[in-house]
Design a protein around this motif. Sequence first.
Motif, PDB file in Angstrom:
ATOM      1  N   LYS A 101       0.830  -1.203   0.000  1.00  0.00           N
ATOM      2  CA  LYS A 101       0.000   0.000   0.000  1.00  0.00           C
ATOM      3  C   LYS A 101       0.868   1.259   0.000  1.00  0.00           C
ATOM      4  O   LYS A 101       0.822   2.057  -0.925  1.00  0.00           O
ATOM      5  N   ASP A 102       1.666   1.456   1.043  1.00  0.00           N
ATOM      6  CA  ASP A 102       2.576   2.598   1.119  1.00  0.00           C
ATOM      7  C   ASP A 102       3.997   2.057   1.227  1.00  0.00           C
ATOM      8  O   ASP A 102       4.315   1.323   2.174  1.00  0.00           O
ATOM      9  N   ASN A 119       6.403   5.902 -11.781  1.00  0.00           N
ATOM     10  CA  ASN A 119       5.616   5.734 -13.003  1.00  0.00           C
ATOM     11  C   ASN A 119       6.402   6.193 -14.238  1.00  0.00           C
ATOM     12  O   ASN A 119       5.857   6.833 -15.145  1.00  0.00           O
ATOM     13  N   ARG A 156       0.132   1.764  -3.684  1.00  0.00           N
ATOM     14  CA  ARG A 156      -0.870   2.823  -3.667  1.00  0.00           C
ATOM     15  C   ARG A 156      -0.160   4.175  -3.664  1.00  0.00           C
ATOM     16  O   ARG A 156      -0.480   5.067  -4.449  1.00  0.00           O
ATOM     17  N   ARG A 157       0.824   4.327  -2.739  1.00  0.00           N
ATOM     18  CA  ARG A 157       1.625   5.556  -2.673  1.00  0.00           C
ATOM     19  C   ARG A 157       3.096   5.182  -2.521  1.00  0.00           C
ATOM     20  O   ARG A 157       3.428   4.195  -1.850  1.00  0.00           O
ATOM     21  N   ALA A 166      -0.467   4.408  -7.700  1.00  0.00           N
ATOM     22  CA  ALA A 166      -1.828   4.851  -8.009  1.00  0.00           C
ATOM     23  C   ALA A 166      -2.127   6.271  -7.549  1.00  0.00           C
ATOM     24  O   ALA A 166      -2.880   6.999  -8.199  1.00  0.00           O
ATOM     25  N   GLU A 167      -1.546   6.687  -6.405  1.00  0.00           N
ATOM     26  CA  GLU A 167      -1.923   7.971  -5.817  1.00  0.00           C
ATOM     27  C   GLU A 167      -0.693   8.820  -5.538  1.00  0.00           C
ATOM     28  O   GLU A 167       0.435   8.318  -5.456  1.00  0.00           O
ATOM     29  N   GLU A 168      -0.935  10.128  -5.363  1.00  0.00           N
ATOM     30  CA  GLU A 168       0.143  11.041  -5.009  1.00  0.00           C
ATOM     31  C   GLU A 168       0.689  10.718  -3.620  1.00  0.00           C
ATOM     32  O   GLU A 168      -0.042  10.273  -2.727  1.00  0.00           O
ATOM     33  N   SER A 169       1.971  10.972  -3.447  1.00  0.00           N
ATOM     34  CA  SER A 169       2.582  10.802  -2.125  1.00  0.00           C
ATOM     35  C   SER A 169       2.070  11.863  -1.163  1.00  0.00           C
ATOM     36  O   SER A 169       1.609  12.942  -1.580  1.00  0.00           O
ATOM     37  N   VAL A 170       2.143  11.560   0.113  1.00  0.00           N
ATOM     38  CA  VAL A 170       1.822  12.525   1.167  1.00  0.00           C
ATOM     39  C   VAL A 170       3.140  13.012   1.755  1.00  0.00           C
ATOM     40  O   VAL A 170       3.892  12.237   2.357  1.00  0.00           O
TER      41      VAL A 170
END
Length: 474
Positions: free
Chosen positions: A387-388, A468, A422-423, A449-453
């Motif tokens: 996930k992360d 990516n 995911r990140r 899939a998603e932007e990092s935090v």
Amino acid sequence: MSLNRRSLLKFMGSGSAAIGAATLSGCSSAVKPGNDFAWNDEASAIRQRISPPTFPDRSISITDLGARPGKGVNVGDYIEQAITQLAVAGGGKVIIPAGEFYTGPVHLLSNINLHISEGAVLHFIADPELYKPYVYTRWEGTELMGYSPLIYAFEQTNVAITGKGTLEGGGSPTQWWPWKGKWKEASWGDDPVENQKFTRDVLRQMAEDQVPVADRVFDDNYLRPPFIQPYRCKNVLIEGVTIKNSPFWLVNPVLSENVTVRDIHCDSHGPNSDGCDPESCTDVLIENCVFDTGDDCIAIKSGRNADGRRVAAPCQNILINNCQMKAGHGGVVIGSEISGGVKNLYAQHCEMSSPDLDRGIRIKTNSIRGGHLQNLNYRYLRIGKVKDAIVINFYYEEGDVGQFMPKLEAITIENLHVVKARRAFMMRGYPHTPITGVTLKNLTFENVAEESVIENVADIEQHNIQINGKAYEI
């Protein structure tokens, strides 16, 4: 296992390489899996110091003393008798032969090797009364007088658990695990009467109030015991065994020196089923292990909050090599009970992949835990699905409500390959205490899939990060 040059180049160049037991993580031609940590002088020196104990050529099988397999028969007295006889004679091997045996807690003495033979299953009876009288132990980083760990050694020298057999902890939806309280989709209900919070919260307040450990005793105690806990021991070996269905953490050496954990298989999906959690230990090798767990695979710890600062013992000189993480909350984790600090960690050639793997590399703390984390090094890790991928979080649990700021110094992650996440990053520092001291080199994330935090991060050194297929900067 080694890779020839052609296979190695193909492996390193293939972003879609399968993740499996026969695939090792991001190995380089200069450093092969299973080598003696040719990383730097310090890592090599740590590896040279770590040496498993040896034992006299003397053994007793528990069946020779009268023990018999079978459910309903407690062979604990025979195991104790064998340990005592060998200890008096100068040490040796206590043999659990092939068969299904049932016991209460096992307490090891100096110079004893508890050997679980191939084909043997040593079941630990899930009756809390058997794990009394209470012993000096640590639970989630706080010392107390609590249930005996299933296998326990206190202030002993030269102790081992070896063999190709199985240790069965007896944890299940009806035994031990319901004491967790509300957990996932557990069938035991949201808030059972026997719930660890009724003991845990009082214990933590005792620690804050500096109550002596000898007085941290509970008539109603719902703190599940760890499976294997050598406490203040020297020269420890845990090798070869399969460990299943632990009540709590699986392998938990505390305040011990010269610890080798190798070739074990951790298979436990109950609450808090951490695989290997060295706490406040010095010189630890975790190598060639498989972790298929319901919580962190490997978590480095050093005491919780005021109690961790009272003991004031960092976890230091930790080597992790060639391990496989199949499932868990985190692959290689620092924290969260980390108040004593961590220094000199070297983790290499590990493979992680699972839809159930939440985080790959993780540091979790807050301003109540604090902790000085220094010289943490990760390289040649490969993650299939997570996930992360990389998490550094100062807001774990309580968040920013304390006076003890985490301090990170010389954290290096290099040559990491992630197939799917995911990140890529979840990095959350404080506005007043940002995350610093981190170096990132040669990191590839194929499918994110998603932007990092990224929150409150400063002075990060970074080289060649690809997400990516594109260059990325924090």
